[in-house]
Design a protein around this motif. Structure first.
Motif, PDB file in Angstrom:
ATOM      1  N   VAL A 152      -1.587   5.527   3.094  1.00 47.98           N
ATOM      2  CA  VAL A 152      -1.551   5.287   4.539  1.00 47.98           C
ATOM      3  C   VAL A 152      -1.646   6.605   5.294  1.00 47.98           C
ATOM      4  O   VAL A 152      -2.341   6.712   6.289  1.00 47.98           O
ATOM      5  CB  VAL A 152      -0.260   4.513   4.935  1.00 47.98           C
ATOM      6  N   GLU A 153      -0.943   7.625   4.803  1.00 42.91           N
ATOM      7  CA  GLU A 153      -0.947   8.927   5.467  1.00 42.91           C
ATOM      8  C   GLU A 153      -2.364   9.491   5.618  1.00 42.91           C
ATOM      9  O   GLU A 153      -2.687  10.140   6.585  1.00 42.91           O
ATOM     10  CB  GLU A 153      -0.070   9.934   4.711  1.00 42.91           C
ATOM     11  N   GLY A 154      -3.230   9.231   4.658  1.00 44.60           N
ATOM     12  CA  GLY A 154      -4.596   9.723   4.711  1.00 44.60           C
ATOM     13  C   GLY A 154      -5.433   9.095   5.834  1.00 44.60           C
ATOM     14  O   GLY A 154      -6.492   9.609   6.179  1.00 44.60           O
ATOM     15  N   THR A 155      -4.931   7.999   6.406  1.00 42.65           N
ATOM     16  CA  THR A 155      -5.689   7.335   7.486  1.00 42.65           C
ATOM     17  C   THR A 155      -5.201   7.732   8.867  1.00 42.65           C
ATOM     18  O   THR A 155      -5.804   7.374   9.857  1.00 42.65           O
ATOM     19  CB  THR A 155      -5.596   5.807   7.357  1.00 42.65           C
ATOM     20  N   ARG A 156      -4.116   8.478   8.947  1.00 43.49           N
ATOM     21  CA  ARG A 156      -3.595   8.895  10.260  1.00 43.49           C
ATOM     22  C   ARG A 156      -4.488   9.992  10.851  1.00 43.49           C
ATOM     23  O   ARG A 156      -5.025  10.812  10.156  1.00 43.49           O
ATOM     24  CB  ARG A 156      -2.165   9.410  10.146  1.00 43.49           C
ATOM     25  N   ARG A 157      -4.591   9.981  12.167  1.00 40.10           N
ATOM     26  CA  ARG A 157      -5.399  11.002  12.854  1.00 40.10           C
ATOM     27  C   ARG A 157      -4.558  12.166  13.277  1.00 40.10           C
ATOM     28  O   ARG A 157      -3.461  12.142  13.523  1.00 40.10           O
ATOM     29  CB  ARG A 157      -6.063  10.411  14.090  1.00 40.10           C
TER      30      ARG A 157
ATOM     31  N   ILE B 222       0.859  -1.179   0.000  1.00 42.53           N
ATOM     32  CA  ILE B 222       0.000   0.000   0.000  1.00 42.53           C
ATOM     33  C   ILE B 222       0.901   1.236   0.000  1.00 42.53           C
ATOM     34  O   ILE B 222       1.738   1.388   0.878  1.00 42.53           O
ATOM     35  CB  ILE B 222      -0.940   0.013   1.220  1.00 42.53           C
ATOM     36  N   PRO B 223       0.745   2.126  -0.986  1.00 44.24           N
ATOM     37  CA  PRO B 223       1.597   3.320  -1.056  1.00 44.24           C
ATOM     38  C   PRO B 223       1.476   4.170   0.217  1.00 44.24           C
ATOM     39  O   PRO B 223       0.402   4.296   0.788  1.00 44.24           O
ATOM     40  CB  PRO B 223       1.067   4.080  -2.262  1.00 44.24           C
ATOM     41  N   GLU B 224       2.588   4.750   0.629  1.00 44.31           N
ATOM     42  CA  GLU B 224       2.630   5.546   1.865  1.00 44.31           C
ATOM     43  C   GLU B 224       1.637   6.706   1.838  1.00 44.31           C
ATOM     44  O   GLU B 224       1.048   7.042   2.856  1.00 44.31           O
ATOM     45  CB  GLU B 224       4.047   6.065   2.119  1.00 44.31           C
ATOM     46  N   GLU B 225       1.412   7.306   0.667  1.00 38.60           N
ATOM     47  CA  GLU B 225       0.464   8.424   0.616  1.00 38.60           C
ATOM     48  C   GLU B 225      -0.960   7.973   0.945  1.00 38.60           C
ATOM     49  O   GLU B 225      -1.735   8.735   1.519  1.00 38.60           O
ATOM     50  CB  GLU B 225       0.504   9.152  -0.730  1.00 38.60           C
TER      51      GLU B 225
END
Length: 92
Positions: A87-92, A82-85
């Motif tokens: 994953v970043e969208g799921t961080r709070r 899964i591309p890091e970008e």
């Protein structure tokens, strides 16, 4: 890598997870691979990302109900394939 139901029987758990996450065939028809993983390694730590994967309802339910495994506010493990970008969208 083309993965068919009979071919899935010869895969190691790490190869099975790789086929699920990183191949078009695994994403198009993941069910033989899920079945194989559930039968051979219902709880498995993937060498490529260090995450643990549970494949049974009872195992997931037990884990999610155990406070020792609660997610901290900043903990979000890396996800193989899964591309890091994303994953970043799921961080709070």
């Amino acid at each position: 890598m083309t993965v068919t139901a009979p071919a899935a029987l010869s895969l190691t758990p790490d190869e099975t997870l790789h086929a699920l996450f990183a191949t078009r065939e695994g994403q198009a028809d993941p069910y033989p691979l899920f079945h194989h993983l559930r039968a051979t390694a219902p709880v498995h730590r993937f060498d490529r990302d260090g995450n643990w994967y549970l494949t049974s309802f009872d195992g997931c339910r037990a884990l999610l109900g155990d406070l020792r495994f609660a997610k901290g506010p900043t903990l979000l493990p890396p996800r193989y394939g899964i591309p890091e970008e994303r994953v970043e969208g799921t961080r709070r």
